[in-house]
Design a protein around this motif. Sequence first.
Motif, PDB file in Angstrom:
ATOM      1  N   LEU A 669      -0.162  25.189   9.552  1.00 43.02           N
ATOM      2  CA  LEU A 669       0.061  24.528  10.832  1.00 43.02           C
ATOM      3  C   LEU A 669       1.028  25.331  11.702  1.00 43.02           C
ATOM      4  CD1 LEU A 669       0.336  20.799   9.687  1.00 43.02           C
ATOM      5  CD2 LEU A 669      -1.477  21.776  11.103  1.00 43.02           C
ATOM      6  N   ASN A 670       2.113  25.801  11.110  1.00 41.56           N
ATOM      7  CA  ASN A 670       3.120  26.518  11.892  1.00 41.56           C
ATOM      8  C   ASN A 670       2.654  27.913  12.299  1.00 41.56           C
ATOM      9  OD1 ASN A 670       5.902  24.998  12.098  1.00 41.56           O
ATOM     10  ND2 ASN A 670       5.068  24.502  10.083  1.00 41.56           N
ATOM     11  N   ILE A 671       2.036  28.631  11.370  1.00 46.28           N
ATOM     12  CA  ILE A 671       1.540  29.973  11.700  1.00 46.28           C
ATOM     13  C   ILE A 671       0.401  29.889  12.713  1.00 46.28           C
ATOM     14  CG2 ILE A 671       0.359  31.999  10.763  1.00 46.28           C
ATOM     15  CD1 ILE A 671       1.960  31.561   8.168  1.00 46.28           C
ATOM     16  N   GLY A 672      -0.502  28.933  12.511  1.00 46.54           N
ATOM     17  CA  GLY A 672      -1.613  28.768  13.451  1.00 46.54           C
ATOM     18  C   GLY A 672      -1.131  28.445  14.849  1.00 46.54           C
ATOM     19  N   LEU A 673      -0.130  27.557  14.953  1.00 53.05           N
ATOM     20  CA  LEU A 673       0.405  27.199  16.262  1.00 53.05           C
ATOM     21  C   LEU A 673       1.065  28.405  16.922  1.00 53.05           C
ATOM     22  CD1 LEU A 673       0.917  24.959  18.324  1.00 53.05           C
ATOM     23  CD2 LEU A 673       2.997  24.355  17.069  1.00 53.05           C
ATOM     24  N   ALA A 674       1.795  29.197  16.144  1.00 52.61           N
ATOM     25  CA  ALA A 674       2.448  30.395  16.689  1.00 52.61           C
ATOM     26  C   ALA A 674       1.415  31.403  17.187  1.00 52.61           C
ATOM     27  CB  ALA A 674       3.344  31.024  15.623  1.00 52.61           C
ATOM     28  N   LEU A 675       0.354  31.629  16.408  1.00 52.27           N
ATOM     29  CA  LEU A 675      -0.680  32.581  16.823  1.00 52.27           C
ATOM     30  C   LEU A 675      -1.406  32.092  18.077  1.00 52.27           C
ATOM     31  CD1 LEU A 675      -2.203  33.629  13.370  1.00 52.27           C
ATOM     32  CD2 LEU A 675      -0.682  34.959  14.845  1.00 52.27           C
ATOM     33  N   MET A 676      -1.697  30.810  18.130  1.00 53.57           N
ATOM     34  CA  MET A 676      -2.345  30.233  19.301  1.00 53.57           C
ATOM     35  C   MET A 676      -1.518  30.509  20.555  1.00 53.57           C
ATOM     36  SD  MET A 676      -3.038  26.177  20.064  1.00 53.57           S
ATOM     37  CE  MET A 676      -3.411  25.887  18.330  1.00 53.57           C
ATOM     38  N   ALA A 677      -0.204  30.345  20.426  1.00 56.26           N
ATOM     39  CA  ALA A 677       0.686  30.538  21.569  1.00 56.26           C
ATOM     40  C   ALA A 677       0.828  32.007  21.946  1.00 56.26           C
ATOM     41  CB  ALA A 677       2.056  29.941  21.264  1.00 56.26           C
ATOM     42  N   LEU A 678       1.069  32.867  20.949  1.00 54.27           N
ATOM     43  CA  LEU A 678       1.433  34.252  21.224  1.00 54.27           C
ATOM     44  C   LEU A 678       0.232  35.150  21.509  1.00 54.27           C
ATOM     45  CD1 LEU A 678       4.248  34.725  18.554  1.00 54.27           C
ATOM     46  CD2 LEU A 678       4.487  34.190  20.989  1.00 54.27           C
ATOM     47  N   LEU A 679      -0.917  34.882  20.888  1.00 49.02           N
ATOM     48  CA  LEU A 679      -2.083  35.731  21.089  1.00 49.02           C
ATOM     49  C   LEU A 679      -2.898  35.351  22.317  1.00 49.02           C
ATOM     50  CD1 LEU A 679      -3.499  36.232  17.461  1.00 49.02           C
ATOM     51  CD2 LEU A 679      -1.981  37.727  18.773  1.00 49.02           C
ATOM     52  N   SER A 680      -2.829  34.090  22.738  1.00 46.66           N
ATOM     53  CA  SER A 680      -3.723  33.646  23.812  1.00 46.66           C
ATOM     54  C   SER A 680      -2.994  32.990  24.977  1.00 46.66           C
ATOM     55  CB  SER A 680      -4.775  32.684  23.244  1.00 46.66           C
ATOM     56  OG  SER A 680      -5.699  32.308  24.237  1.00 46.66           O
ATOM     57  N   LEU A 681      -2.317  31.882  24.739  1.00 45.27           N
ATOM     58  CA  LEU A 681      -1.760  31.110  25.841  1.00 45.27           C
ATOM     59  C   LEU A 681      -0.693  31.875  26.613  1.00 45.27           C
ATOM     60  CD1 LEU A 681      -1.503  27.594  24.145  1.00 45.27           C
ATOM     61  CD2 LEU A 681      -3.200  28.360  25.808  1.00 45.27           C
ATOM     62  N   LEU A 682       0.215  32.561  25.904  1.00 50.01           N
ATOM     63  CA  LEU A 682       1.282  33.296  26.589  1.00 50.01           C
ATOM     64  C   LEU A 682       0.741  34.472  27.400  1.00 50.01           C
ATOM     65  CD1 LEU A 682       4.242  33.733  27.225  1.00 50.01           C
ATOM     66  CD2 LEU A 682       4.468  35.013  25.077  1.00 50.01           C
ATOM     67  N   PRO A 683      -0.043  35.388  26.808  1.00 50.41           N
ATOM     68  CA  PRO A 683      -0.558  36.496  27.639  1.00 50.41           C
ATOM     69  C   PRO A 683      -1.460  36.027  28.771  1.00 50.41           C
ATOM     70  CG  PRO A 683      -1.543  36.527  25.428  1.00 50.41           C
ATOM     71  CD  PRO A 683      -0.419  35.556  25.398  1.00 50.41           C
ATOM     72  N   MET A 684      -2.283  35.005  28.526  1.00 49.44           N
ATOM     73  CA  MET A 684      -3.128  34.464  29.591  1.00 49.44           C
ATOM     74  C   MET A 684      -2.255  33.927  30.729  1.00 49.44           C
ATOM     75  SD  MET A 684      -6.236  33.497  30.699  1.00 49.44           S
ATOM     76  CE  MET A 684      -7.383  33.167  29.366  1.00 49.44           C
ATOM     77  N   GLY A 685      -1.232  33.176  30.382  1.00 42.05           N
ATOM     78  CA  GLY A 685      -0.349  32.609  31.399  1.00 42.05           C
ATOM     79  C   GLY A 685       0.364  33.673  32.204  1.00 42.05           C
ATOM     80  N   LEU A 686       0.866  34.711  31.540  1.00 47.85           N
ATOM     81  CA  LEU A 686       1.601  35.756  32.251  1.00 47.85           C
ATOM     82  C   LEU A 686       0.685  36.547  33.179  1.00 47.85           C
ATOM     83  CD1 LEU A 686       3.991  37.055  29.438  1.00 47.85           C
ATOM     84  CD2 LEU A 686       4.495  35.464  31.309  1.00 47.85           C
ATOM     85  N   LEU A 687      -0.541  36.824  32.760  1.00 50.04           N
ATOM     86  CA  LEU A 687      -1.487  37.505  33.638  1.00 50.04           C
ATOM     87  C   LEU A 687      -1.833  36.638  34.848  1.00 50.04           C
ATOM     88  CD1 LEU A 687      -3.914  39.170  31.045  1.00 50.04           C
ATOM     89  CD2 LEU A 687      -2.306  40.327  32.581  1.00 50.04           C
ATOM     90  N   GLN A 688      -1.929  35.329  34.641  1.00 50.72           N
ATOM     91  CA  GLN A 688      -2.191  34.427  35.764  1.00 50.72           C
ATOM     92  C   GLN A 688      -1.011  34.401  36.734  1.00 50.72           C
ATOM     93  OE1 GLN A 688      -3.495  30.837  33.413  1.00 50.72           O
ATOM     94  NE2 GLN A 688      -5.098  30.799  34.973  1.00 50.72           N
ATOM     95  N   VAL A 689       0.205  34.440  36.192  1.00 44.59           N
ATOM     96  CA  VAL A 689       1.383  34.467  37.062  1.00 44.59           C
ATOM     97  C   VAL A 689       1.357  35.717  37.938  1.00 44.59           C
ATOM     98  CG1 VAL A 689       3.901  34.664  37.120  1.00 44.59           C
ATOM     99  CG2 VAL A 689       2.821  33.084  35.518  1.00 44.59           C
ATOM    100  N   GLN A 690       1.035  36.844  37.322  1.00 46.51           N
ATOM    101  CA  GLN A 690       0.933  38.088  38.088  1.00 46.51           C
ATOM    102  C   GLN A 690      -0.097  37.954  39.207  1.00 46.51           C
ATOM    103  OE1 GLN A 690      -0.812  41.492  36.034  1.00 46.51           O
ATOM    104  NE2 GLN A 690       0.621  42.883  37.059  1.00 46.51           N
ATOM    105  N   ALA A 691      -1.226  37.323  38.900  1.00 48.75           N
ATOM    106  CA  ALA A 691      -2.267  37.126  39.912  1.00 48.75           C
ATOM    107  C   ALA A 691      -1.806  36.180  41.012  1.00 48.75           C
ATOM    108  CB  ALA A 691      -3.538  36.593  39.249  1.00 48.75           C
ATOM    109  N   ALA A 692      -1.093  35.126  40.637  1.00 43.39           N
ATOM    110  CA  ALA A 692      -0.613  34.157  41.622  1.00 43.39           C
ATOM    111  C   ALA A 692       0.405  34.777  42.562  1.00 43.39           C
ATOM    112  CB  ALA A 692      -0.005  32.945  40.914  1.00 43.39           C
TER     113      ALA A 692
END
Length: 764
Positions: A669-692
């Motif tokens: 549960l903990n490793i999966g949640l960390a990977l979900m955040a660090l591999l996808s949600l965080l980089p996706m969010g930062l790229l969107q911020v750059q676009a915004a």
Amino acid sequence: MTNTSRLWKVLAALMVVSFGILLYFGREIYIAAPPIPTAVKTTTGETLYTREQYDMGREVWQSVGGHQMGSIWGHGSYVAPDWSADWLHREATALLELWAQRDTGKAYADLDAVQQAGLQARLQQTMRRNTYDPATGVITVDEDRAQAMRQVDDHYMRLFGPDVELNTLRAQYAIQQSPIPDVKQRQAMMAFFFWTSWSASTNRPDNTITYTSNWPSEPLVGNVPTTSTYLWTFISIFGLLAGVGALAWYYVATHGQEPAPQVPDRDPLSALKPTPSMKATAKYFWVVTALIVVQIVLGGITAHFAVEGQGFYGIPLAEYLPYSVARSWHLQLAVLWIATAWLATGLYIAPAISGHEPKFQRFGVNFLFTCLLIIVVGALGGQWAAVMHKMGLELNFWFGHQGYEFTDIGRFWQIFLFIGLMLWLLLVGRALWPALKARDDSRSITMLLFLSTIAIGLFYGAGLMWGRNTHLAMVEYWRWWVVHLWVEGFFEVFATAVIAFLFTKLGLVRPKTATNAVLFATIVFLSGGVLGTFHHLYWTGTPTGVLAVGSVFSALEVVPLVLVGFEAYENYKHSYATPWVAAYRWPILFFVAVAFWNLVGAGLFGFLINPPLALYYMQGLNTTPLHGHTALFGVYGMLGIGLMLFCLRGLSRTAYWDEKLLAKSFWALNIGLALMALLSLLPMGLLQVQAAVSHGFWYARSAEFLQQPLLQTIVWLRMPGDVIFAAGALMLALFVFRFFVGKARDMVGAVVQAKAGQPAGLGR
């Protein structure tokens, strides 16, 4: 006066002042909310939209999913556009193109920089001018703007209708085919979309900022961060640093003054005999486990819609389970299973604290369980029926989909759930009553537990404070009372008090130490938490004062989280205090995980988006679900699981307790949640911020941006974390199943003897 008495007085004063300010600004929001026109007309007198269309349009938007199908003012889902920003950009570009073609005979893109700058200045003057007449309630637009509005209107009419030319775009938005078949309803929803965009681009009377404080970022119309946005961002960061320094100084000055408790030689709870009502809570944990699994499955389906749009590996799933339904269920089940775990904990622990089993308590526990099942099935079924157009707009408000994220079940089900919470409050209160009257060291912490129970029961009632036609700004105000104060506030106090009480009953913490620690933690948390609610309301048609108060106090929310590492370490030490504590090792380690995710999810990822300048560009991007997943599941979900395991341990001392399976579940549960955040949600969010920042908020949420190969690859990178996380949930479900139906054996004795270096009497 004792230290405990002083803390109680400080807490009482804090609540009076904080809620006084919260209610005062509720009045200010009501006064300053953007006006809803009686009609939108052209200078020649043609009526484009009416108030009746606006009212119907908002209900249509709610009935098809509302926040679950794109967002409004930045609140909602992330695959479809933010309709306020999308309309604004489409209208602005249509008007620029109209002027360019008529004035120069060229496309706007073919003009030189000077010509484009001139048209943009004209655009800003046109769209930011406030033409609302308070006397008549009419918004007036010139013929050119009306023509641009008709173009946008036509696009949306085709998008939400059956036009086959837009099938690909609908799939990219994860919208089912012909989501609103009725032409009249589609036209009405355009009135609502226009108004949300108009509020975001029109200056307040006698001011140079829009009703939404210049949100969203849209360079074409001059929507840039205001002076107040910059100012209060700097002040909030200063407040955070000052608060962290003060709390660190206080911790160093006071920590360790209390003598360590004398840990008992044997488990003090081993002699606890579950009462009939305590045993009746077992079925709640069955439901909690089932809902966790279903919720995670729906999360996987919802995430997959971001890449396949209307299907699931070739299956046309959107025909039967549209994205807006899947996401509604995913979010609602998260709240429901976490709340159910905590409600069951309250029902279990109240008789254990007092040693009193009130008459008909078991019947009450069973009756409440039946009510909760009816609410879950009825509310989720109503949402599906609404989105699939199986009920009218009148029934939709009461039994269908209200459209507001986390509070989107029908009003009837909301009322039913509120009544259920009142019953829960009664059941817990009557069982706790003897302990509340006792004059012992645990009385204060029991009182705090009971007060948090009252708050949990009552504050859900904030979700009943709006009606079908209540202003959207006021709906958002009350909605965040539920999401922020109910879920993030008083459930936190309840859980903190329960954990402290458990540790005192195990003899690992002195009652007085625990009481003062919980009271102090409650004061520190709520000092920022109550007024920190306003950080959700910066851009929802609220006055600047909301931004000022919200920015400072939301920063203070992060202050207590800087010391959660010490809390985690103290909890971890408890798991090794004496051999018999090993039986509680995994529940305690889930509490350690709570502290970790409190720091990372609620603290780091929360403050990432809290300051006004950050949120100006980040609201409605994947930085929000980054915070949401790591805080909601990481903190409250892990806490719910930890409390459930503590209760299960007490329900049976000899049930099958598979330590290895729990360990695998915990780490997955903990490793999966960390990977979900660090591999996808965080980089996706930062790229969107750059676009915004570079192009405007509309672009960061557009299909043009999100359908790029890199972005689609990042979406797929959620899969490793999601799979590991889902495996952890399945192992937890298997653990609970084996606990109840597995072969009974004295696992506690086996673990304790093994830790003590003695031969185990009964091994696995």
